[in-house]
Design an enzyme around this catalytic site. Sequence first.
Site, PDB file in Angstrom:
ATOM      1  N   GLY A  31       0.810  -1.208   0.000  1.00 28.17           N
ATOM      2  CA  GLY A  31       0.000   0.000   0.000  1.00 28.17           C
ATOM      3  C   GLY A  31       0.842   1.256   0.000  1.00 28.17           C
ATOM      4  O   GLY A  31       2.013   1.235  -0.369  1.00 28.17           O
ATOM      5  N   HIS A  37       4.893   2.359  -7.958  1.00 30.00           N
ATOM      6  CA  HIS A  37       4.045   1.169  -8.047  1.00 30.00           C
ATOM      7  C   HIS A  37       3.331   1.111  -9.402  1.00 30.00           C
ATOM      8  O   HIS A  37       3.242   0.047 -10.027  1.00 30.00           O
ATOM      9  CB  HIS A  37       2.992   1.181  -6.937  1.00 30.00           C
ATOM     10  CG  HIS A  37       3.543   1.014  -5.565  1.00 30.00           C
ATOM     11  ND1 HIS A  37       3.589   2.049  -4.656  1.00 30.00           N
ATOM     12  CD2 HIS A  37       4.090  -0.053  -4.930  1.00 30.00           C
ATOM     13  CE1 HIS A  37       4.112   1.620  -3.517  1.00 30.00           C
ATOM     14  NE2 HIS A  37       4.435   0.361  -3.659  1.00 30.00           N
ATOM     15  N   GLN A  61       7.736  -9.127   8.159  1.00 33.51           N
ATOM     16  CA  GLN A  61       8.970  -8.610   7.581  1.00 33.51           C
ATOM     17  C   GLN A  61       9.435  -7.322   8.249  1.00 33.51           C
ATOM     18  O   GLN A  61      10.383  -6.693   7.787  1.00 33.51           O
ATOM     19  CB  GLN A  61       8.836  -8.435   6.067  1.00 33.51           C
ATOM     20  CG  GLN A  61       7.892  -7.364   5.595  1.00 33.51           C
ATOM     21  CD  GLN A  61       7.666  -7.421   4.089  1.00 33.51           C
ATOM     22  OE1 GLN A  61       6.991  -8.316   3.590  1.00 33.51           O
ATOM     23  NE2 GLN A  61       8.226  -6.475   3.353  1.00 33.51           N
ATOM     24  N   GLY A 149      10.121  -3.814  -8.237  1.00 34.73           N
ATOM     25  CA  GLY A 149      10.997  -2.697  -8.550  1.00 34.73           C
ATOM     26  C   GLY A 149      12.441  -2.970  -8.172  1.00 34.73           C
ATOM     27  O   GLY A 149      12.726  -3.640  -7.174  1.00 34.73           O
ATOM     28  N   GLU A 150      13.353  -2.426  -8.960  1.00 35.81           N
ATOM     29  CA  GLU A 150      14.775  -2.600  -8.677  1.00 35.81           C
ATOM     30  C   GLU A 150      15.251  -1.751  -7.502  1.00 35.81           C
ATOM     31  O   GLU A 150      16.386  -1.926  -7.052  1.00 35.81           O
ATOM     32  CB  GLU A 150      15.605  -2.275  -9.927  1.00 35.81           C
ATOM     33  CG  GLU A 150      15.480  -3.317 -11.017  1.00 35.81           C
ATOM     34  CD  GLU A 150      16.419  -3.083 -12.183  1.00 35.81           C
ATOM     35  OE1 GLU A 150      17.048  -2.001 -12.250  1.00 35.81           O
ATOM     36  OE2 GLU A 150      16.533  -3.984 -13.040  1.00 35.81           O
ATOM     37  N   ASP A 152      14.338  -2.101  -4.511  1.00 41.33           N
ATOM     38  CA  ASP A 152      14.609  -3.162  -3.535  1.00 41.33           C
ATOM     39  C   ASP A 152      15.318  -4.302  -4.272  1.00 41.33           C
ATOM     40  O   ASP A 152      14.761  -5.388  -4.447  1.00 41.33           O
ATOM     41  CB  ASP A 152      13.306  -3.638  -2.900  1.00 41.33           C
ATOM     42  CG  ASP A 152      12.622  -2.527  -2.117  1.00 41.33           C
ATOM     43  OD1 ASP A 152      13.182  -2.090  -1.103  1.00 41.33           O
ATOM     44  OD2 ASP A 152      11.540  -2.087  -2.539  1.00 41.33           O
TER      45      ASP A 152
END
EC number: 6.3.2.1
Length: 282
Positions: A31, A37, A61, A149-150, A152
């Site tokens: 979210g 996103h 996590q 996504g890169e 992370d």
Amino acid sequence: MEVLKNKKTLQDFIERQKEMGKKIGFAPTMGALHDGHLSLYEAARKENDLVISSIFVNPTQFNNPEDLEKYPRDTDRDISILENSELVDAVYLPQVEDIYPEKTESQRYDYDGLENEMEGKSRPGHFDGVGTVVEELFRQVQPDNAYFGEKDFQQLAIIKKMVEKKQLPIKIKGVSIYRAENGLALSSRNQRLTDTRKKDAKIIFETLSKVKEWFKNISISEIKEKVTEIFSNQENMELEYFLIANENTLKEADTKEDENSYRAFIVVNVDGVRLIDNMHLD
């Protein structure tokens, strides 16, 4: 756009789509959605018949309970963003019991050592939590392609490894980091920064850009000294770590070898907000 509020509703929806032979693209989120996103769903839209989002703040996590408590949540706003984007066909909003039917705890994963580098050192158990929720979402949503996504980058590498080791029939697609005009990598945590701090935080991208140039000409130890010096002069910012690592193993590099690919990784705390970023080095 359909809003699927529990596992049973999702299962019925997926069953109907599979019967029609639709190829499913999926990008899970926690979210606090932003344009980064949406860039995942833009990529998914190009390659799939159906695009699914999920929103679930995964408790396993988070190492720091305070961080979990402060994580921004506004589901109505997120649903509105997805609807207005016209990129997503359905959003799944699982309850905790849909993901953790018995105990809210992680499974244990072996990612061939990827979990022991960088974020794994400072956030023990974090990637067990990531693996647990992503594997369960994959089994429920049954996507053909999944998008991450890169920003992370370590998480992306770990999910690829998990899919490989579990032999899941899913292709994992990395999507380039989406940045604000000043270069700051978009993140849900950015919502906790003031406008002034967002402007100040551009120094993270500026530093990585310098590192990319320095990497061509000077040693890794010299680069680390320069980066440390830059952040020692910044008010309200604390450099948690900076390193250059082998892109495939994520192990920190001390020297450059022609046959390897490298990436710079950085974590900076800005007014107590933890920002991560990275950049591929030629």
